[in-house]
Design a protein around this motif. Structure first.
Motif, PDB file in Angstrom:
ATOM      1  N   GLU A   1       1.753  -0.307  -5.884  1.00  0.00           N
ATOM      2  CA  GLU A   1       2.683  -1.158  -5.147  1.00  0.00           C
ATOM      3  C   GLU A   1       1.978  -2.379  -4.551  1.00  0.00           C
ATOM      4  O   GLU A   1       2.534  -3.485  -4.532  1.00  0.00           O
ATOM      5  CB  GLU A   1       3.365  -0.348  -4.030  1.00  0.00           C
ATOM      6  CG  GLU A   1       4.337   0.720  -4.522  1.00  0.00           C
ATOM      7  CD  GLU A   1       3.638   2.004  -4.955  1.00  0.00           C
ATOM      8  OE1 GLU A   1       4.341   2.942  -5.343  1.00  0.00           O
ATOM      9  OE2 GLU A   1       2.378   2.071  -4.891  1.00  0.00           O
ATOM     10  N   ALA A   2       0.739  -2.190  -4.080  1.00  0.00           N
ATOM     11  CA  ALA A   2      -0.022  -3.313  -3.530  1.00  0.00           C
ATOM     12  C   ALA A   2      -0.373  -4.304  -4.634  1.00  0.00           C
ATOM     13  O   ALA A   2      -0.279  -5.530  -4.441  1.00  0.00           O
ATOM     14  CB  ALA A   2      -1.297  -2.797  -2.855  1.00  0.00           C
TER      15      ALA A   2
ATOM     16  N   SER B   1      -3.180   0.368  -4.247  1.00  0.00           N
ATOM     17  CA  SER B   1      -2.147   1.176  -4.905  1.00  0.00           C
ATOM     18  C   SER B   1      -1.383   0.311  -5.903  1.00  0.00           C
ATOM     19  O   SER B   1      -1.496  -0.923  -5.910  1.00  0.00           O
ATOM     20  CB  SER B   1      -1.185   1.741  -3.861  1.00  0.00           C
ATOM     21  OG  SER B   1      -0.494   0.681  -3.214  1.00  0.00           O
TER      22      SER B   1
ATOM     23  N   THR C   1       0.774   5.837  -0.262  1.00  0.00           N
ATOM     24  CA  THR C   1       1.689   4.718  -0.487  1.00  0.00           C
ATOM     25  C   THR C   1       2.962   5.191  -1.176  1.00  0.00           C
ATOM     26  O   THR C   1       4.067   4.760  -0.835  1.00  0.00           O
ATOM     27  CB  THR C   1       1.006   3.633  -1.342  1.00  0.00           C
ATOM     28  OG1 THR C   1      -0.211   3.245  -0.715  1.00  0.00           O
ATOM     29  CG2 THR C   1       1.909   2.426  -1.494  1.00  0.00           C
TER      30      THR C   1
ATOM     31  N   LEU D   1      -1.216   3.735   7.202  1.00  0.00           N
ATOM     32  CA  LEU D   1      -1.749   4.271   5.948  1.00  0.00           C
ATOM     33  C   LEU D   1      -2.582   5.522   6.204  1.00  0.00           C
ATOM     34  O   LEU D   1      -2.393   6.554   5.540  1.00  0.00           O
ATOM     35  CB  LEU D   1      -2.592   3.214   5.226  1.00  0.00           C
ATOM     36  CG  LEU D   1      -3.248   3.707   3.920  1.00  0.00           C
ATOM     37  CD1 LEU D   1      -2.197   4.069   2.886  1.00  0.00           C
ATOM     38  CD2 LEU D   1      -4.211   2.667   3.365  1.00  0.00           C
TER      39      LEU D   1
ATOM     40  N   MET E   1      -0.001  -1.040   3.124  1.00  0.00           N
ATOM     41  CA  MET E   1      -0.511  -0.431   1.898  1.00  0.00           C
ATOM     42  C   MET E   1      -2.030  -0.443   1.773  1.00  0.00           C
ATOM     43  O   MET E   1      -2.594   0.347   1.018  1.00  0.00           O
ATOM     44  CB  MET E   1       0.114  -1.135   0.684  1.00  0.00           C
ATOM     45  CG  MET E   1       1.607  -0.864   0.550  1.00  0.00           C
ATOM     46  SD  MET E   1       2.327  -1.556  -0.965  1.00  0.00           S
ATOM     47  CE  MET E   1       2.316  -3.298  -0.620  1.00  0.00           C
TER      48      MET E   1
ATOM     49  N   GLN F   1      -2.946   6.008  -3.225  1.00  0.00           N
ATOM     50  CA  GLN F   1      -1.739   6.000  -4.041  1.00  0.00           C
ATOM     51  C   GLN F   1      -0.741   7.054  -3.576  1.00  0.00           C
ATOM     52  O   GLN F   1       0.460   6.813  -3.502  1.00  0.00           O
ATOM     53  CB  GLN F   1      -2.097   6.241  -5.513  1.00  0.00           C
ATOM     54  CG  GLN F   1      -0.892   6.172  -6.449  1.00  0.00           C
ATOM     55  CD  GLN F   1      -0.219   4.810  -6.374  1.00  0.00           C
ATOM     56  OE1 GLN F   1      -0.841   3.792  -6.658  1.00  0.00           O
ATOM     57  NE2 GLN F   1       1.025   4.776  -5.956  1.00  0.00           N
TER      58      GLN F   1
END
Length: 418
Positions: free
Chosen positions: A300-301, A298, A401, A356, A259, A398
């Protein structure tokens, strides 16, 4: 009986007959005037130079023993240096003393590290030491670890630890490049070649070496650029394996590597003090390029980091470890276990970083945006990178990801919910 004058080669010298007991035979090299080889009945073969110093009497100067490993090329190099010094009136004794005072390659490497690499804060000192030991010098005598393998030199390597700088020639450097490329790959050959080149360059600059750099005109081998990254069909089994594993350190290391697109060393040494979850930013203060880099995180990260913050008992490291660094240092075994479980082959830890950027390209990001996201440093693109604001970079990260997690069939949610 062979002629006492011929072109010295390893094969021809090894084939020479031994004289009778109590006798000694002297041979003369056709290639280098004055270079002799004296052979005794016991099999001892010794190089010497027979030369008259300017204004003096002829003298015989011992150069070294072929029997003990002195090569024909080394003997010729030393003979030429002595002849040059003697032609200017330098006595053989003084010339030999100067030759003995010359740096060995091992001494030159140590000087390069001590007086250049360390003061200039080069990031690759440990890598250079490892390359020197594996490919060019002697392995240090250290106790074997209880369950570790005995360290050994790499196939195709050399040990020039005690070789005088002037005895290392271009032909040997080319042979080293070829043997390392054959046995260990082109990358290893290039690492060794570049190290030889920089050490000789610096010794020449400092006046410690007067000859020509033997690696100067030996080109680096071309290495095909790698394009391996996680493919769409590989993401579901990978995220399923991550969801099932109990090793949360390896799980989160893989997730954050994917990510953030950061290098392995940076992810492993990630500090909480460098992370701002409110701004969704991670500042890497110490990078391979030498400049700090801001990584846009992001959602999620950020969620993965929030989960770790509440469960990892460390006020300093995101991935704490028990070793002297304080953080985790060797994730390869754990990563390979996950990849094997997901039945993903021929994928390296560095390919996680490449994923990525590849997915950013797939989702339409421009090359400058990708470069900024990954902290690349390019002379041609530096000014473009500097003008980019954080918003399009974060938006691109973003988007990529999100595509990765979508391709993983919602397995990412399952991981973060655990």
């Amino acid at each position: 009986m062979p002629s006492d004058r011929f072109n010295f080669t390893k094969a021809s010298i090894e084939a020479l007959p031994l004289p009778a007991a109590g006798e000694r035979t002297t041979y003369h090299d056709q290639h280098t005037a004055g270079l002799q080889l004296r052979v005794t009945a016991s099999g001892k073969k010794t190089f010497s130079l027979y030369k008259r110093a300017k204004g003096g009497k002829p003298e015989r100067i011992t150069l070294g023993s072929f029997t003990d490993g002195v090569t024909v090329e080394q003997a010729r190099t030393k003979a030429l240096k002595l002849k040059s010094a003697m032609s200017e009136g330098v006595s053989p004794t003084m010339a030999l003393r100067a030759a003995r005072a010359e740096l060995t390659f091992g001494e030159a490497f140590d000087m390069y590290i001590r007086d250049h690499a360390v003061p200039h804060g080069l990031k690759s000192i440990n890598n250079m030491r490892g390359d020197f030991e594996r490919y060019l010098g002697a392995l240090p005598k250290v106790p074997k670890k209880k369950h570790g393998k005995e360290r050994g030199k790499s196939p195709g390597s050399v040990n020039w630890q005690d070789r005088k700088l002037s005895t290392i020639n271009q032909s040997e450097v080319k042979d080293l490049r070829a043997s390392l490329a054959r046995e260990c790959g082109s990358a290893a050959a290039n690492h060794a070649l570049k190290l030889v080149r920089v050490v000789f360059n610096k010794m020449g600059e400092w006046g410690e070496f007067q000859g020509k750099n033997p690696a100067l005109d030996v080109g680096l081998l071309k290495i095909a650029s790698k394009d391996r990254f996680l493919q769409k069909q590989e993401l579901p089994p990978l995220f399923e394996a991550l969801a099932k594993t109990t090793n949360t350190n390896i799980r989160d290391f893989i997730l954050l590597s994917i990510m953030t697109g950061a290098r392995r060393s940076n992810v492993l040494s990630m500090r909480w003090a460098d992370i701002n979850l409110e701004r969704a930013e991670w500042r890497i203060p110490d990078t391979k390029n030498g400049d700090p880099v801001i990584i846009q995180l992001s959602r999620e990260a950020v969620e993965t980091l929030r989960t770790r913050a509440s469960s990892v008992p460390s006020a300093e490291w995101v991935f704490p470890g028990s070793g002297k660094t304080g953080h985790m240092v060797s994730p390869k075994k754990g990563v390979n276990t996950i990849l094997k479980s997901a039945k993903i082959e021929k994928l390296t830890i560095h390919d996680l970083r490449r994923t990525l950027g590849s997915w950013q390209a797939i989702t339409g990001a421009s090359l400058p945006i990708i470069g900024k996201s990954l902290g690349h440093k390019s002379i041609a693109a530096t000014q473009i990178y500097a003008r980019l604001s954080a918003d399009p970079v974060r938006e691109s990260v973003q988007r990529a990801t999100g595509a990765i997690f979508e391709a993983a069939t919602a397995k990412g949610k399952q991981i973060n919910e655990q």
